[in-house]
Design an enzyme around this catalytic site. Structure first.
Site, PDB file in Angstrom:
ATOM      1  N   GLY A 118       0.557  -1.001   0.046  1.00 32.14           N
ATOM      2  CA  GLY A 118       0.026  -0.162   0.213  1.00 32.14           C
ATOM      3  C   GLY A 118       0.968   1.257   0.129  1.00 32.14           C
ATOM      4  O   GLY A 118       0.335   2.595  -0.619  1.00 32.14           O
ATOM      5  N   ASP A 119       2.214   1.563   0.028  1.00 29.76           N
ATOM      6  CA  ASP A 119       2.742   2.804   0.317  1.00 29.76           C
ATOM      7  C   ASP A 119       4.405   2.488   0.050  1.00 29.76           C
ATOM      8  O   ASP A 119       5.557   2.505   0.347  1.00 29.76           O
ATOM      9  CB  ASP A 119       2.765   2.843   2.212  1.00 29.76           C
ATOM     10  N   LEU A 120       4.129   1.182  -1.027  1.00 34.72           N
ATOM     11  CA  LEU A 120       5.340   1.697  -2.617  1.00 34.72           C
ATOM     12  C   LEU A 120       5.876   2.386  -2.377  1.00 34.72           C
ATOM     13  O   LEU A 120       5.290   3.165  -3.622  1.00 34.72           O
ATOM     14  CB  LEU A 120       5.474   0.345  -3.300  1.00 34.72           C
TER      15      LEU A 120
END
Length: 578
Positions: free
Chosen positions: A72-74
């Site tokens: 979700g936060d790459l």
């Protein structure tokens, strides 16, 4: 994973410590197009390394998905690269799982890094897939922060990457397949690697002018044009981040006169008095512009208003201090035929000489350049010398230039650049960096050349040739390099192809906006129309290619522009009357 547990309403994850540096920092050390003269072997080696890193990140993400989760936060700060003895020994880790959730969760993450946030139609695994594509693109063209403003720019950047890097088979296709379809026809081209710098200049000038006009908000009282957030601190009328600089750039670039905008500026300095005397952030920059546009009485009133503030100013620089003020006083004194203003300018020069005599050695923070360093005072001292012929001003210029050269270090590509505060990088820019120092060194060498400074000038010029520049703007970006190189082209035949490439590469930051061409400001996260960070600064750079440009940088002094004329505008009296 070491442990996972609940405490109150929170879920905690404890993971092992992983070594290495963030991928963004790794790129800063290895990205070849930031250096001058990168060889084909350098590009091929880098392409192979980033392909391997991308594959490792994909392997890890697939493993996360296989366990029923999304990350979700790459983005580049959540990927660690631990370098071994060779590129093959590099290990890759993924950190920061606080936004991780089930693959069946259809909610979009509320948070996300600029440029890596997926389009609104992506959910679950597709959010990670999009971020992985942007990560791969970020490793070859580092402008992803602007994709929130201009998603279509990703396609322009990918095409550029395919031309400049020998990417492994499938690398570009893996990116292209995850991007949003192009919504607008491409209006800018980055095919060229050279040619004459003037080829597309007028077309781009027209596009930037259209975007500036379309963004104007004369109904607002706080600012006339969108620009850097600094305008809400120093006021919306100033030269650097406010209306004055934009109006000057429009006139210099041949866009003509805009009565409604000039009325806004005149009303603004009356109803919202400017409380700073400086050139880029205060009264003197506004006065310069009003005089250039033919409003001499209003400019004279501002100069009178600034005198008490000038007396208390102890700052030496061009941005807000005595150097910018002195340059304007000397300029107006010459234009107006006022010995009194010229005398004021020489008094300011004497104060600068006293300040330099007691100035401490450069500290940890690099400030050298046009905005905050001693290169601005050096340019002012050289103007005083050229006006009066007194050796004392040439001596002052030499001392001031030496002070800024002390803040420069040799980079790995045989260039000379200003060190940054943290010591992790070097700076080639106009405001803070090599380009600003080069302007002063080059002008000083025309009067008092030395072998040491001539060598410094060559190395500083080399620093202005980086193919990839973080921002498009004037003070911390590509436009400032164009301004500087334009001043050297008549004396250095090697400058012309570099200058042409910089003009071509403006397309990497160009954004289609309301029928025109706009540019993102510093950090690339919002469009800006101002001189220091945005479209007006690009206008001045392109005007410099055509022979004019930034105040006090070229050889000319600039003349007042009569109210009834249009400065070579192709728009004629209709534009003026509006």
């Amino acid at each position: 994973m070491i442990d996972r547990f609940s405490l109150w309403e929170h879920e905690f994850l404890a993971i092992e410590h992983r070594g290495g540096v963030q991928l963004g920092a790794w790129m800063a050390m290895h990205y070849p197009l930031m250096n001058v003269g990168a060889a084909p072997a350098d590009l091929a080696g880098y392409a192979a390394r980033v392909a391997r890193i991308g594959s490792e990140v994909e392997r890890i993400i697939r493993a996360v998905h296989a366990r029923g989760l999304t990350h979700g936060d790459l983005h580049t700060n959540n990927v660690l690269v631990d370098s071994g003895d060779t590129a093959v020994d590099e290990t890759v880790s993924l950190i920061d799982f606080e936004i991780s959730r089930s693959v069946t969760d259809t909610r979009r993450p509320a948070l996300g890094a600029a440029g890596f946030r997926s389009p609104r139609n992506r959910r679950g695994i597709a959010v990670d897939e999009y971020a992985l594509a942007i990560l791969r693109l970020r490793m070859v063209v580092p402008y992803v922060a602007m994709y929130d403003v201009s998603p279509d720019s990703a396609h322009v950047h990918l095409a550029f990457a395919e031309r400049r890097f020998p990417l492994p088979p499938g690398y570009a296709d893996a990116i292209r397949g995850r991007l949003e379809p192009v919504r607008l026809a491409a209006t800018h081209d980055t095919e060229g690697d050279g040619g004459q710098a003037s080829v597309a200049v007028n077309e781009v000038i027209d596009g930037v002018v259209k975007a500036i006009e379309a963004s104007a908000t004369p109904e607002r009282v706080d600012r006339l044009f969108p620009g850097d957030i600094t305008q809400f601190t120093v006021g919306g009328a100033g030269f650097g981040c406010g209306a004055a600089g934009v109006l000057y750039a429009l006139a210099v670039a041949g866009a003509g006169r805009f009565r409604e905008y000039e009325d806004w500026l005149l009303a603004s300095v009356t109803t919202s008095p400017v409380l700073r005397p400086g050139f880029y952030d205060g009264i003197h920059g506004i006065a310069y512009t009003l005089d250039y546009l033919g409003h001499r009485d209003a400019a004279a009133q501002l100069v009178d208003q600034a005198r008490p503030m000038v007396q208390s100013t102890r700052n030496h620089d061009v941005e807000s201090g005595l150097a910018g003020i002195g340059l304007n006083l000397l300029h107006l004194g010459q234009i107006w035929g006022s010995p009194e203003l010229e005398l004021e300018a020489f008094r300011v020069g004497a104060r600068l000489r006293d300040l330099l005599a007691v100035a401490t050695s450069p500290g940890r923070e690099g400030r050298a350049g046009l905005s905050y360093g001693w290169s601005g005072p050096a340019l002012f001292a050289l103007r005083l010398f050229e006006h009066a012929g007194e050796k004392v001003w040439l001596d002052l210029a030499e001392q001031a230039v030496q002070r800024d050269l002390e803040e420069c270090v040799e980079a790995g590509d045989d260039s000379l650049q200003v060190r940054d505060p943290a010591g992790r990088r070097t700076l080639p820019y106009l405001g803070v960096g090599s380009a600003g120092v080069l302007l002063a060194v080059d002008r000083l060498n025309q009067h008092r050349p030395t072998p040491e400074r001539e060598k410094a000038a060559r190395m500083l010029t080399r620093a202005c040739a980086s193919e990839i520049v973080a921002h498009p703007g004037l003070m911390l970006g590509r436009a400032g390099l164009i301004i500087t190189l334009s001043q050297l082209r008549s004396r250095d035949e090697l400058v012309e192809p570099v200058l042409a490439r910089h003009v071509d590469r403006l397309a990497l930051h160009a954004v289609s906006h309301r029928g025109g061409i706009a540019f993102p400001g510093n950090q690339l996260m919002r469009l800006s129309m101002d001189v220091s960070t945005g479209g007006a600064g690009v206008l001045l750079a392109l005007a410099a290619v055509n022979g004019d440009g930034l105040p006090f940088v070229g050889a000319g002094t600039g003349q007042a522009l009569p109210l009834a004329t249009t400065s070579g505008s192709t728009r004629g009296s209709e534009e003026h009357e509006r």
